[in-house]
Motif scaffolding. Structure first.
Motif, PDB file in Angstrom:
ATOM      1  N   TYR A  55      91.147  48.424  21.721  1.00 43.44           N
ATOM      2  CA  TYR A  55      89.879  48.424  20.989  1.00 43.44           C
ATOM      3  C   TYR A  55      89.832  49.572  19.985  1.00 43.44           C
ATOM      4  CZ  TYR A  55      85.050  48.546  19.689  1.00 43.44           C
ATOM      5  OH  TYR A  55      83.903  48.555  18.938  1.00 43.44           O
ATOM      6  N   ARG A  56      90.190  50.779  20.437  1.00 43.90           N
ATOM      7  CA  ARG A  56      90.096  51.937  19.547  1.00 43.90           C
ATOM      8  C   ARG A  56      91.085  51.877  18.388  1.00 43.90           C
ATOM      9  NH1 ARG A  56      87.532  56.789  20.775  1.00 43.90           N
ATOM     10  NH2 ARG A  56      88.232  57.210  18.661  1.00 43.90           N
ATOM     11  N   ASN A  57      92.232  51.224  18.592  1.00 46.71           N
ATOM     12  CA  ASN A  57      93.244  51.198  17.543  1.00 46.71           C
ATOM     13  C   ASN A  57      93.218  49.936  16.687  1.00 46.71           C
ATOM     14  OD1 ASN A  57      94.192  53.701  18.223  1.00 46.71           O
ATOM     15  ND2 ASN A  57      95.801  52.924  19.543  1.00 46.71           N
ATOM     16  N   LYS A  58      92.568  48.876  17.154  1.00 44.61           N
ATOM     17  CA  LYS A  58      92.622  47.623  16.400  1.00 44.61           C
ATOM     18  C   LYS A  58      91.266  46.939  16.270  1.00 44.61           C
ATOM     19  CE  LYS A  58      94.881  43.140  16.399  1.00 44.61           C
ATOM     20  NZ  LYS A  58      95.730  42.223  17.132  1.00 44.61           N
ATOM     21  N   VAL A  71      87.616  55.850  14.061  1.00 43.84           N
ATOM     22  CA  VAL A  71      88.952  56.368  13.796  1.00 43.84           C
ATOM     23  C   VAL A  71      89.885  55.912  14.916  1.00 43.84           C
ATOM     24  CG1 VAL A  71      88.227  58.381  12.479  1.00 43.84           C
ATOM     25  CG2 VAL A  71      88.406  58.537  14.941  1.00 43.84           C
ATOM     26  N   LYS A  72      91.153  55.750  14.566  1.00 41.55           N
ATOM     27  CA  LYS A  72      92.137  55.391  15.572  1.00 41.55           C
ATOM     28  C   LYS A  72      92.386  56.572  16.498  1.00 41.55           C
ATOM     29  CE  LYS A  72      94.894  51.981  13.152  1.00 41.55           C
ATOM     30  NZ  LYS A  72      96.261  51.604  12.756  1.00 41.55           N
ATOM     31  N   LEU A  73      92.861  56.249  17.695  1.00 39.43           N
ATOM     32  CA  LEU A  73      93.287  57.303  18.598  1.00 39.43           C
ATOM     33  C   LEU A  73      94.540  57.951  18.020  1.00 39.43           C
ATOM     34  CD1 LEU A  73      93.016  55.521  22.058  1.00 39.43           C
ATOM     35  CD2 LEU A  73      91.576  57.346  21.231  1.00 39.43           C
ATOM     36  N   PRO A  74      94.721  59.251  18.253  1.00 45.61           N
ATOM     37  CA  PRO A  74      95.975  59.875  17.819  1.00 45.61           C
ATOM     38  C   PRO A  74      97.177  59.192  18.488  1.00 45.61           C
ATOM     39  CG  PRO A  74      94.372  61.540  18.427  1.00 45.61           C
ATOM     40  CD  PRO A  74      93.790  60.215  18.810  1.00 45.61           C
ATOM     41  N   THR A  75      98.284  59.179  17.807  1.00 44.08           N
ATOM     42  CA  THR A  75      99.473  58.488  18.303  1.00 44.08           C
ATOM     43  C   THR A  75      99.901  58.993  19.671  1.00 44.08           C
ATOM     44  OG1 THR A  75     100.196  58.200  16.023  1.00 44.08           O
ATOM     45  CG2 THR A  75     101.831  57.834  17.722  1.00 44.08           C
TER      46      THR A  75
END
Length: 100
Positions: A55-58, A71-75
């Motif tokens: 959810y947080r990344n896409k 914002v996306k989660l850090p890698t």
């Protein structure tokens, strides 16, 4: 209104995708003779962590909500959470094998 629609969308994604993944995990656990009653919660937590990362990344970028905090989660965080999710998914198999 957009926030409410996004919350409904999140619940729908968790119930639909989480339910499908949960059924699959429980099927695999039962075929491998894993004690689902004792260790099944680990698979569910694993699915929830995986869905959170997805959810947080896409998914948050394709919804109705357009406010702050998108914002996306850090890698590194994504990698750690996915690793924890995979370990939690495999842990019931390992524990059931060694403790029975």
């Amino acid at each position: 209104m957009k926030v409410l629609l996004e919350l409904v969308r999140i619940v729908f994604l968790v119930v639909l995708i989480g339910g499908i993944l949960s059924a699959f995990i429980n099927y695999v656990y039962s075929k491998l003779e894993t004690d689902i009653d004792t260790y099944g919660w680990m698979g569910l937590v694993s699915i929830l962590i995986f869905l959170f990362v997805q959810y947080r990344n896409k998914y948050q970028f394709s919804g109705w909500y357009t406010g702050k905090g998108r914002v996306k989660l850090p890698t590194n965080v994504s990698k750690v959470l996915i690793t924890i999710s995979i370990l939690l998914m495999l842990l019931p198999l390992i524990l059931s094998f060694f403790l029975t």
